[in-house]
Scaffold this motif. Structure first.
Motif, PDB file in Angstrom:
ATOM      1  N   ASP A 127       0.803  -1.223   0.000  1.00  0.00           N
ATOM      2  CA  ASP A 127       0.000   0.000   0.000  1.00  0.00           C
ATOM      3  C   ASP A 127       0.837   1.275   0.000  1.00  0.00           C
ATOM      4  O   ASP A 127       0.294   2.377   0.104  1.00  0.00           O
ATOM      5  CB  ASP A 127      -1.017  -0.005   1.153  1.00  0.00           C
ATOM      6  CG  ASP A 127      -0.368  -0.167   2.519  1.00  0.00           C
ATOM      7  OD1 ASP A 127       0.838   0.113   2.641  1.00  0.00           O
ATOM      8  OD2 ASP A 127      -1.065  -0.569   3.465  1.00  0.00           O
ATOM      9  N   ASP A 174      -0.641  -7.696   1.625  1.00  0.00           N
ATOM     10  CA  ASP A 174      -0.575  -6.454   2.403  1.00  0.00           C
ATOM     11  C   ASP A 174      -1.980  -5.902   2.637  1.00  0.00           C
ATOM     12  O   ASP A 174      -2.277  -5.385   3.717  1.00  0.00           O
ATOM     13  CB  ASP A 174       0.294  -5.421   1.670  1.00  0.00           C
ATOM     14  CG  ASP A 174       0.823  -4.347   2.617  1.00  0.00           C
ATOM     15  OD1 ASP A 174       0.987  -4.621   3.816  1.00  0.00           O
ATOM     16  OD2 ASP A 174       1.071  -3.217   2.146  1.00  0.00           O
ATOM     17  N   ALA A 249      -3.219   0.028   8.874  1.00  0.00           N
ATOM     18  CA  ALA A 249      -2.682  -0.940   7.907  1.00  0.00           C
ATOM     19  C   ALA A 249      -1.464  -1.680   8.431  1.00  0.00           C
ATOM     20  O   ALA A 249      -0.794  -2.392   7.679  1.00  0.00           O
ATOM     21  CB  ALA A 249      -2.314  -0.211   6.603  1.00  0.00           C
ATOM     22  N   HIS A 254       2.206  -6.945  11.055  1.00  0.00           N
ATOM     23  CA  HIS A 254       3.359  -6.241  10.491  1.00  0.00           C
ATOM     24  C   HIS A 254       4.545  -6.308  11.464  1.00  0.00           C
ATOM     25  O   HIS A 254       5.690  -6.347  11.038  1.00  0.00           O
ATOM     26  CB  HIS A 254       2.999  -4.783  10.183  1.00  0.00           C
ATOM     27  CG  HIS A 254       2.503  -4.564   8.778  1.00  0.00           C
ATOM     28  ND1 HIS A 254       1.326  -5.111   8.316  1.00  0.00           N
ATOM     29  CD2 HIS A 254       3.026  -3.875   7.727  1.00  0.00           C
ATOM     30  CE1 HIS A 254       1.151  -4.753   7.045  1.00  0.00           C
ATOM     31  NE2 HIS A 254       2.163  -4.008   6.661  1.00  0.00           N
ATOM     32  N   HIS A 270       7.360  -8.451   1.382  1.00  0.00           N
ATOM     33  CA  HIS A 270       6.611  -7.817   2.486  1.00  0.00           C
ATOM     34  C   HIS A 270       5.213  -8.429   2.619  1.00  0.00           C
ATOM     35  O   HIS A 270       4.793  -8.833   3.700  1.00  0.00           O
ATOM     36  CB  HIS A 270       6.521  -6.310   2.193  1.00  0.00           C
ATOM     37  CG  HIS A 270       5.700  -5.549   3.165  1.00  0.00           C
ATOM     38  ND1 HIS A 270       6.131  -5.256   4.436  1.00  0.00           N
ATOM     39  CD2 HIS A 270       4.444  -5.017   3.057  1.00  0.00           C
ATOM     40  CE1 HIS A 270       5.203  -4.570   5.067  1.00  0.00           C
ATOM     41  NE2 HIS A 270       4.156  -4.412   4.258  1.00  0.00           N
TER      42      HIS A 270
HETATM   43 ZN   LIG Z   1       2.462  -3.275   4.715  1.00  0.00          ZN
END
Ligand SMILES: [Zn+2]
Ligand SMILES: NC(=O)C1=CN([C@@H]2O[C@H](COP(=O)(O)OP(=O)(O)OC[C@H]3O[C@@H](n4cnc5c(N)ncnc54)[C@H](OP(=O)(O)O)[C@@H]3O)[C@@H](O)[C@H]2O)C=CC1
Ligand SMILES: O=C(CO)COP(=O)(O)O
Length: 358
Positions: A127, A174, A249, A254, A270
């Motif tokens: 993102d 993501d 997010a 994460h 990622h």
């Molecule tokens: Zn991310």
């Protein structure tokens, strides 16, 4: 718990003024340059992305281009060097054309110069394409840098359709990770009284839900499906701008991915790492609060043929456990299911076995 409501951001949220998403949107670049009254656009690209998209854009707006830089390693050192070299040049806009590495350099460089940033993603791997966050490595360790979000996003679905499929799947990972991030944020609102913004949370969580609901039939080479993914990633970036941090997010899932990066484990992307983290953290949310469906997340990843096991991302059980224990120590201020449940190594072992990750 009395909550402190942050109101000042209402007058100061920076959002993209132009978002052009479709087949061949570079035809709008002229209009955007005109609308923004630009005269000196500096291009930052990668070697591949320049061939894929940059050259044609450069031909179209040749008279406005004041220079081009091809990103090498990426990171803050490259931004600093660009800034020192070009601070007295006449640049009134930075256009980044490329993947995450290129866009991050362009984003932070434009912030350093305090000029608009035009984001032209050639892959949709996370993102960052529309967010105010750059993710760099310093001494091999991940650091998140806050910058200004893009003034314009120009996403060409035809170019993205032909980009590496693994990177599109990473974008999916993501995006669906927002499901967990928003649960963590909401949990924090309830437990710690953290400021929570419903609009930002919805903008992050709803496209993720749409993706999960569509997993059964998803095909990233189908333009309508691809558009849904890219729209979701753009909204996710905007949700970050509204919240003023990556909170909507980036949650416990994460932190797991950042821990892997700290430890230098796994060459997974990622999106692959946060997706794996999402299975684990969603499991904890479901088990402890009945709020979640980790099997749905795993199923959706299997369905798009993204990794769901340690082996597929080149990790051992011990490495994952080490990363999970480290994740608990990273960004502790960002309250999440990790603080709430405070799982120990044995608890994590159970999660890994139950979810089939090991
Ligand atoms: Zn991310
Ligand atoms: N801002 C954020 O929120 C986040 C940023 N990141 C950062 O983003 C980076 C990773 O981004 P990611 O996009 O996955 O990878 P990269 O930007 O490293 O791009 C991956 C590769 O794809 C090539 N490429 C770009 N466009 C195309 C295309 N259309 N067709 C074929 N190849 C193409 C690139 O070549 P070339 O460069 O030569 O054009 C590069 O070799 C890392 O630096 C990471 O730290 C990661 C997560 C979040
Ligand atoms: O990857 C991100 C959001 O998807 C950025 O979040 P971080 O702040 O955790 O780097």
């Amino acid at each position: 718990m009395k909550r402190k409501i942050k109101r000042e951001f209402l007058n100061s949220v920076d959002l993209p003024l132009f978002v052009e998403l479709g087949e061949g949107p570079r035809k709008y670049i002229w209009d955007i340059i005109d609308e923004l009254n630009l005269s000196s656009v500096y291009i930052i690209a990668g070697r591949t992305s320049y061939e894929v998209a940059g050259r044609k854009i450069a031909e179209r707006i040749n008279e406005f281009i004041t220079g081009t830089h091809f990103v090498k390693e990426g990171g803050m050192d490259e931004v600093k060097k660009l800034t020192v070299d070009l601070v007295y040049h006449d640049i009134d806009c930075v256009m980044g054309i490329g993947g995450g590495k290129v866009l991050d350099v362009a984003k932070v460089f434009s912030s350093e110069l305090n000029v608009p940033f035009i984001s032209v993603p050639t892959v949709a791997s996370h993102d960052g394409i529309a967010s105010p966050i750059a993710s760099f490595k310093e001494d091999g360790k991940p650091v998140s840098v806050t910058a200004k979000p893009p003034t314009a996003v120009i996403a060409d679905l035809i170019i993205l359709k032909h980009s590496p499929i693994r990177l599109l799947k990473s974008g999916y990972g993501d995006l669906i990770s927002n499901t967990v991030a928003v649960k963590d944020w909401h949990l924090s609102k309830e437990v710690t009284g953290e400021d929570y913004n419903e609009i930002s949370a919805s903008m992050a969580a709803l496209p993720a839900k749409l993706m999960l609901d569509s997993a059964e039939k998803l095909d990233f080479r189908n333009l309508a499906h691809l558009e849904m993914l890219v729209r979701g990633l753009i909204l996710s970036g905007v949700a970050i701008s509204i919240a003023g941090s990556s909170r909507p997010a980036s949650g416990s899932e994460h932190r797991f991915s950042h821990a892997l990066d700290y430890l230098g484990y796994s060459n997974a992307t990622h999106g692959e790492k946060v997706a794996l983290g999402s299975i684990i953290m969603e499991y904890l949310h479901e088990k402890h609060y009945g709020n979640g469906d980790w099997e749905r997340i795993r199923f959706s990843l299997e369905r798009i043929q993204a990794p769901t096991t340690a082996k597929e991302v080149g990790l051992t059980k011990e490495q994952i456990l080490e990363a999970l224990m480290l994740a608990k120590k990273i960004r502790r201020k960002r309250y999440s299911i990790l603080e709430d449940v405070n799982p120990d190594k044995e608890d994590f072992e159970v999660v890994l076995t139950k979810t089939g990750i090991v």
